[in-house]
Structure formats: C-alpha cells, structure tokens
Design a protein around this motif. Structure first.
Motif, PDB file in Angstrom:
ATOM      1  N   SER A 276      23.339  67.950  56.106  1.00  0.00           N
ATOM      2  CA  SER A 276      22.459  68.686  54.857  1.00  0.00           C
ATOM      3  C   SER A 276      23.867  69.189  53.961  1.00  0.00           C
ATOM      4  O   SER A 276      25.173  69.707  54.595  1.00  0.00           O
ATOM      5  CB  SER A 276      22.095  69.982  55.421  1.00  0.00           C
ATOM      6  N   ALA A 277      23.872  69.255  52.705  1.00  0.00           N
ATOM      7  CA  ALA A 277      24.668  69.588  51.717  1.00  0.00           C
ATOM      8  C   ALA A 277      25.006  71.066  51.890  1.00  0.00           C
ATOM      9  O   ALA A 277      26.390  71.269  51.209  1.00  0.00           O
ATOM     10  CB  ALA A 277      24.590  68.863  50.385  1.00  0.00           C
ATOM     11  N   THR A 278      24.244  71.843  52.332  1.00  0.00           N
ATOM     12  CA  THR A 278      24.649  73.366  52.598  1.00  0.00           C
ATOM     13  C   THR A 278      24.112  73.732  53.813  1.00  0.00           C
ATOM     14  O   THR A 278      23.238  72.969  54.454  1.00  0.00           O
ATOM     15  CB  THR A 278      23.851  74.222  51.435  1.00  0.00           C
ATOM     16  N   ALA A 279      24.864  74.487  54.356  1.00  0.00           N
ATOM     17  CA  ALA A 279      24.579  75.131  56.012  1.00  0.00           C
ATOM     18  C   ALA A 279      23.069  75.749  55.922  1.00  0.00           C
ATOM     19  O   ALA A 279      22.645  76.306  54.893  1.00  0.00           O
ATOM     20  CB  ALA A 279      25.307  76.075  56.535  1.00  0.00           C
ATOM     21  N   PRO A 280      22.289  75.454  56.908  1.00  0.00           N
ATOM     22  CA  PRO A 280      20.872  76.040  56.746  1.00  0.00           C
ATOM     23  C   PRO A 280      20.887  77.505  56.717  1.00  0.00           C
ATOM     24  O   PRO A 280      20.181  78.169  56.097  1.00  0.00           O
ATOM     25  CB  PRO A 280      20.133  75.348  57.953  1.00  0.00           C
ATOM     26  N   LEU A 281      21.740  77.878  57.363  1.00  0.00           N
ATOM     27  CA  LEU A 281      21.918  79.559  57.648  1.00  0.00           C
ATOM     28  C   LEU A 281      23.390  79.697  57.605  1.00  0.00           C
ATOM     29  O   LEU A 281      24.240  78.946  57.948  1.00  0.00           O
ATOM     30  CB  LEU A 281      21.300  80.195  58.942  1.00  0.00           C
ATOM     31  N   LYS A 282      23.667  81.176  57.196  1.00  0.00           N
ATOM     32  CA  LYS A 282      25.082  81.714  57.450  1.00  0.00           C
ATOM     33  C   LYS A 282      25.126  82.860  58.244  1.00  0.00           C
ATOM     34  O   LYS A 282      24.303  83.655  58.066  1.00  0.00           O
ATOM     35  CB  LYS A 282      25.924  81.388  56.551  1.00  0.00           C
ATOM     36  N   ASP A 283      26.291  83.210  59.061  1.00  0.00           N
ATOM     37  CA  ASP A 283      26.283  84.116  59.704  1.00  0.00           C
ATOM     38  C   ASP A 283      26.765  85.451  58.873  1.00  0.00           C
ATOM     39  O   ASP A 283      27.361  85.196  57.662  1.00  0.00           O
ATOM     40  CB  ASP A 283      27.447  84.032  60.970  1.00  0.00           C
ATOM     41  N   VAL A 284      26.767  86.629  59.498  1.00  0.00           N
ATOM     42  CA  VAL A 284      27.495  87.827  58.780  1.00  0.00           C
ATOM     43  C   VAL A 284      28.971  87.604  58.563  1.00  0.00           C
ATOM     44  O   VAL A 284      29.378  87.816  57.485  1.00  0.00           O
ATOM     45  CB  VAL A 284      27.140  89.058  59.327  1.00  0.00           C
ATOM     46  N   GLU A 285      29.425  87.284  59.836  1.00  0.00           N
ATOM     47  CA  GLU A 285      30.940  87.057  59.737  1.00  0.00           C
ATOM     48  C   GLU A 285      31.035  85.542  59.046  1.00  0.00           C
ATOM     49  O   GLU A 285      30.665  84.568  59.634  1.00  0.00           O
ATOM     50  CB  GLU A 285      31.679  87.205  61.256  1.00  0.00           C
ATOM     51  N   PRO A 286      32.369  85.518  58.301  1.00  0.00           N
ATOM     52  CA  PRO A 286      32.508  83.907  57.818  1.00  0.00           C
ATOM     53  C   PRO A 286      33.190  83.212  58.817  1.00  0.00           C
ATOM     54  O   PRO A 286      33.827  83.411  59.929  1.00  0.00           O
ATOM     55  CB  PRO A 286      33.646  84.230  56.840  1.00  0.00           C
ATOM     56  N   VAL A 287      32.998  81.877  58.718  1.00  0.00           N
ATOM     57  CA  VAL A 287      33.666  81.067  59.570  1.00  0.00           C
ATOM     58  C   VAL A 287      35.078  80.752  59.358  1.00  0.00           C
ATOM     59  O   VAL A 287      35.584  80.960  58.381  1.00  0.00           O
ATOM     60  CB  VAL A 287      32.801  79.521  59.324  1.00  0.00           C
ATOM     61  N   PRO A 288      35.788  80.974  60.538  1.00  0.00           N
ATOM     62  CA  PRO A 288      37.110  80.661  60.400  1.00  0.00           C
ATOM     63  C   PRO A 288      37.934  79.546  59.594  1.00  0.00           C
ATOM     64  O   PRO A 288      37.174  78.444  59.819  1.00  0.00           O
ATOM     65  CB  PRO A 288      37.768  80.709  61.954  1.00  0.00           C
ATOM     66  N   VAL A 289      38.583  79.641  59.190  1.00  0.00           N
ATOM     67  CA  VAL A 289      39.397  78.576  58.240  1.00  0.00           C
ATOM     68  C   VAL A 289      40.177  77.745  59.344  1.00  0.00           C
ATOM     69  O   VAL A 289      40.816  78.177  60.227  1.00  0.00           O
ATOM     70  CB  VAL A 289      40.280  78.993  57.136  1.00  0.00           C
ATOM     71  N   THR A 290      40.396  76.017  59.167  1.00  0.00           N
ATOM     72  CA  THR A 290      41.088  75.686  59.808  1.00  0.00           C
ATOM     73  C   THR A 290      42.393  75.937  59.822  1.00  0.00           C
ATOM     74  O   THR A 290      42.789  76.009  58.516  1.00  0.00           O
ATOM     75  CB  THR A 290      40.840  73.866  59.428  1.00  0.00           C
ATOM     76  N   GLN A 291      43.277  75.857  60.770  1.00  0.00           N
ATOM     77  CA  GLN A 291      44.507  76.300  60.878  1.00  0.00           C
ATOM     78  C   GLN A 291      45.736  75.200  60.227  1.00  0.00           C
ATOM     79  O   GLN A 291      46.399  74.817  60.956  1.00  0.00           O
ATOM     80  CB  GLN A 291      44.916  76.979  62.211  1.00  0.00           C
ATOM     81  N   LYS A 292      45.357  74.983  58.870  1.00  0.00           N
ATOM     82  CA  LYS A 292      46.418  74.241  58.289  1.00  0.00           C
ATOM     83  C   LYS A 292      46.911  75.001  57.107  1.00  0.00           C
ATOM     84  O   LYS A 292      46.251  75.885  56.488  1.00  0.00           O
ATOM     85  CB  LYS A 292      45.773  72.881  57.786  1.00  0.00           C
ATOM     86  N   LEU A 293      48.378  74.776  56.933  1.00  0.00           N
ATOM     87  CA  LEU A 293      48.846  75.583  55.736  1.00  0.00           C
ATOM     88  C   LEU A 293      48.172  75.468  54.502  1.00  0.00           C
ATOM     89  O   LEU A 293      47.797  76.596  53.633  1.00  0.00           O
ATOM     90  CB  LEU A 293      50.195  75.240  55.442  1.00  0.00           C
ATOM     91  N   ARG A 294      47.638  74.468  53.914  1.00  0.00           N
ATOM     92  CA  ARG A 294      47.045  74.296  52.754  1.00  0.00           C
ATOM     93  C   ARG A 294      45.633  75.070  52.534  1.00  0.00           C
ATOM     94  O   ARG A 294      45.358  75.754  51.746  1.00  0.00           O
ATOM     95  CB  ARG A 294      46.802  72.761  52.566  1.00  0.00           C
ATOM     96  N   TYR A 295      45.038  74.993  53.831  1.00  0.00           N
ATOM     97  CA  TYR A 295      43.561  75.687  53.702  1.00  0.00           C
ATOM     98  C   TYR A 295      43.787  77.234  54.029  1.00  0.00           C
ATOM     99  O   TYR A 295      43.125  77.986  53.428  1.00  0.00           O
ATOM    100  CB  TYR A 295      42.752  75.199  54.900  1.00  0.00           C
ATOM    101  N   LEU A 296      44.797  77.732  54.643  1.00  0.00           N
ATOM    102  CA  LEU A 296      45.118  79.177  54.815  1.00  0.00           C
ATOM    103  C   LEU A 296      45.508  79.545  53.405  1.00  0.00           C
ATOM    104  O   LEU A 296      45.239  80.910  53.018  1.00  0.00           O
ATOM    105  CB  LEU A 296      46.420  79.373  55.743  1.00  0.00           C
ATOM    106  N   LYS A 297      46.256  78.869  52.762  1.00  0.00           N
ATOM    107  CA  LYS A 297      46.679  79.300  51.330  1.00  0.00           C
ATOM    108  C   LYS A 297      45.439  79.249  50.447  1.00  0.00           C
ATOM    109  O   LYS A 297      45.358  80.369  49.632  1.00  0.00           O
ATOM    110  CB  LYS A 297      47.685  78.363  50.841  1.00  0.00           C
TER     111      LYS A 297
END
Length: 364
Positions: free
Chosen positions: A89-110
């Motif tokens: 699905s092109a959007t997640a059906p639900l989302k949690d109160v806390e955001p999903v952690p970012v993948t630990q790559k420098l580009r994504y963290l920036k």
C-alpha cells in the motif's frame, strides 16, 4: 528492445495491530540470504519499517512480472519469519503515536534533522520504473514529452486512500505527502541537457537540497543508470498492476524517442496547469475527469483512450499490446487499487483491508 526495471517500496506491519514495525534490517538480511533474492535486490529505505526491492534489467513484461512476484515472495517470507508482514500500500494503513525510527544512514539522519515532521510522516511507498535511454540528452527530451502524461499515470496507479486509519478523500494521499518536499511534483520543461544540469546544480548550490537524490520530480534522469526514472506511481497491490504501468511507461519513453528523432514538436503544458492536473489526479484517481495533455478536462475513459492511441505503435513494436490491453481492461473493471482498498475496508474493516494489501506476499 528498450529495457526496463522496476523498484517497489513496502511497509512492514504488525500482523495483529497493523501498525508499522521497524524490522527492515532483519527482513532485508533474511531476504538477501535466501535462495529467492540476491542481497542487492532488497534494500533499506528512509524509515526502519520500509523495504525496497529492485528487479534486474528486463527486456519484456513477463520478466518484470516474474521478478516482482519472486521478490515479493522472498521479502514476504522474510517478513513473516521476523514476525511482521509486508503491505503493498502506498500509505501505511495505520501509524503509531511514536514515529518510526529512521534508518541509521548519515543521509537519512541529516534529512530528519532538516525536516523532522516530514520524515516522521514519510510512511509512503512508491513504484519507480527505469526505462533505458540512449544518452542523457535524449533523456531530457523524453522528460519534456513524458511530463504531460504523468497525471494520467498517477490516476491509474492510485493506491493510498487512507492515512492513520481514515479515508483522506484522496485516491493517492502519497502524492500529497510527497509534494511537501522542496523539489517535487511534475518536472519543468527543459531547453536541453545543459539546462537540466544547470537547474540541478543551482538547487544543490542553494543548500535547500543535500544531493541529487532529493530531486523528487515525478520523472527525472537517473544518476546511477542510463535511464529515465518515472516516479509518480503509487506502489501497486499486485505484481500484475505493476506490469501494466511498467509497460505503459516503457511505451511512453519509446514514443517520445521516436517523436524526438522525427522532429515532432512536444506538447507544451504550463507548470501551474500540470501541477493542478496532478493534484486532481491524486484526488480522484479514475473516478472523475482527467486533464488531458492539452490541458482540457475530459472523462478519465477518454484520456485513457488518448493514451492508448498515443502509445499504440510502441506497444505493438514491443509485443506488449495484447498484455497491456488486457490489464487495462482489468483495471477499468476492478477500479484502481485505491477503489479496491475502500471496498475491502467497507466489507471487512481494518482486518479486511490489511488482508488485501498483504495478500500477494503472504506465504502461509
């Protein structure tokens, strides 16, 4: 034969709560170690609840469909072994109160440091079609001719009506979420390759974007491959849905190359009208009018007929006419994936919806 490749993004969800689960690294590693997928075919994405797959270079649509099914099953099996499911699905059906952690790559963290709320809400999944072009100069000419058809492709691909469990009223909410980034939407018209490179360099020099990967135009030149990358598409419920769009994207590129070589003038559409047409397509999918390449409002069926006439010779030359025609007929009968999501939600609630969007990759 013009070659083609497809990338798909999926969200990982809990099989009971349907909330996103940050287990991408486990799933990617398990899928890459299996006999059904090579390590390079399964990649991490921005958020730890997303994975991306990429087919090899394909010469025909049967290859595209076969590889997508293979990769969906490989990642689906790895996800089930990791206690989650992949959702197409092109959007997640639900989302949690806390955001999903970012993948630990420098580009994504920036990126998260620069635009925290946008990254937190980037629980969206696209389908990208790479179509080979002879060189970058021709690639720019293709972009100039392809851009007027992007709203039609978007409407056909719509697969994201929900956000946080609620109907947004849009067929492709992913398009709206993605449109908040500084460089997004339909690409401008370029005078040539030098103009494309100059504009891209100016955006980099401004400091607003960090690299060319953040040129989020809905069609762009790939910086890694000798291809035009069509990026306006929602990820599809089924591999056959993706095959239809891959076939049409390839035919559009092939037609654009032929027209450029013949010296035919491209159809020109103002950026504001094209942006409005794109929004309208995201809003309604195929359930209303579409704006045709000349900027006129027509029924969705009429615009699809225009599209098929436009690419008919290219489809015939590639041997794709019968398959694309049959899959388009199926799309018109069943509706877009967004329509099918809404029907599943109405009939079976959130469990029914999640059964639909996880069905093809399920292995048990």
């Amino acid at each position: 034969m013009i070659t083609v490749g497809v990338e798909e993004e999926y969200v990982l969800v809990d099989p009971t709560t349907f909330l996103p689960l940050p287990r991408a690294e486990e799933v990617r590693a398990a899928a890459g170690l299996g006999s059904w997928a090579d390590e390079g075919e399964v990649q991490n994405e921005l958020l730890q609840a997303q994975v991306e797959v990429a087919t090899p270079i394909c010469t025909d649509l049967e290859e595209v469909g076969g590889h997508l099914l293979r990769l969906r099953h490989a990642v689906g099996a790895a996800a089930e072994d990791s206690g989650c499911r992949i959702a197409a699905s092109a959007t997640a059906p639900l989302k949690d109160v806390e955001p999903v952690p970012v993948t630990q790559k420098l580009r994504y963290l920036k990126m998260r440091e620069e635009a925290r709320r946008l990254v937190d809400e980037q629980l969206i999944n696209g389908m990208h079609v790479h179509v080979a072009v002879p060189d970058r100069e021709m690639g720019v000419a293709v972009l100039n001719r392809l851009r007027v058809w992007l709203p039609t492709l978007l409407a056909m691909s719509a697969n994201s009506p929900l956000w946080d469990g609620h109907d947004t009223g849009f067929a492709s909410w992913r398009t709206i979420v993605f449109g908040r980034w500084p460089v997004s939407g339909p690409p401008p018209c370029f005078t040539g390759l030098a103009d494309y490179e100059q504009r891209a360099d100016a955006l980099l020099e401004s400091g607003v974007i960090a690299d060319r990967g953040q040129l989020y135009w809905q069609a762009r030149l790939s910086e890694r491959y000798p291809t035009v990358e069509v990026r306006c598409l929602d990820v599809q419920l089924e591999a056959t849905d993706a095959v239809l769009l891959a076939g049409i994207a390839r035919a559009l590129v092939s037609t654009a190359i032929a027209e450029e070589k013949a010296g035919a003038p491209p159809v020109v559409c103002s950026p504001e009208l094209l942006q409005a047409a794109n929004w309208h397509a995201a809003r309604h999918g195929l359930n209303s009018t579409l704006v045709d390449p000349d900027g006129r409002s027509r029924s969705a069926g009429d615009v699809l007929c225009m599209l098929m006439r436009h690419i008919g010779p290219a489809l015939e030359e590639a041997g794709d006419q019968r398959e694309v025609g049959a899959l388009l007929h199926r799309l018109l009968q069943q509706g877009t994936p967004a329509d099918r999501q809404r029907r599943a939600l109405a009939d079976g609630g959130m469990p029914g919806l999640c059964s639909l969007i996880t069905a093809e990759a399920a292995t048990r």
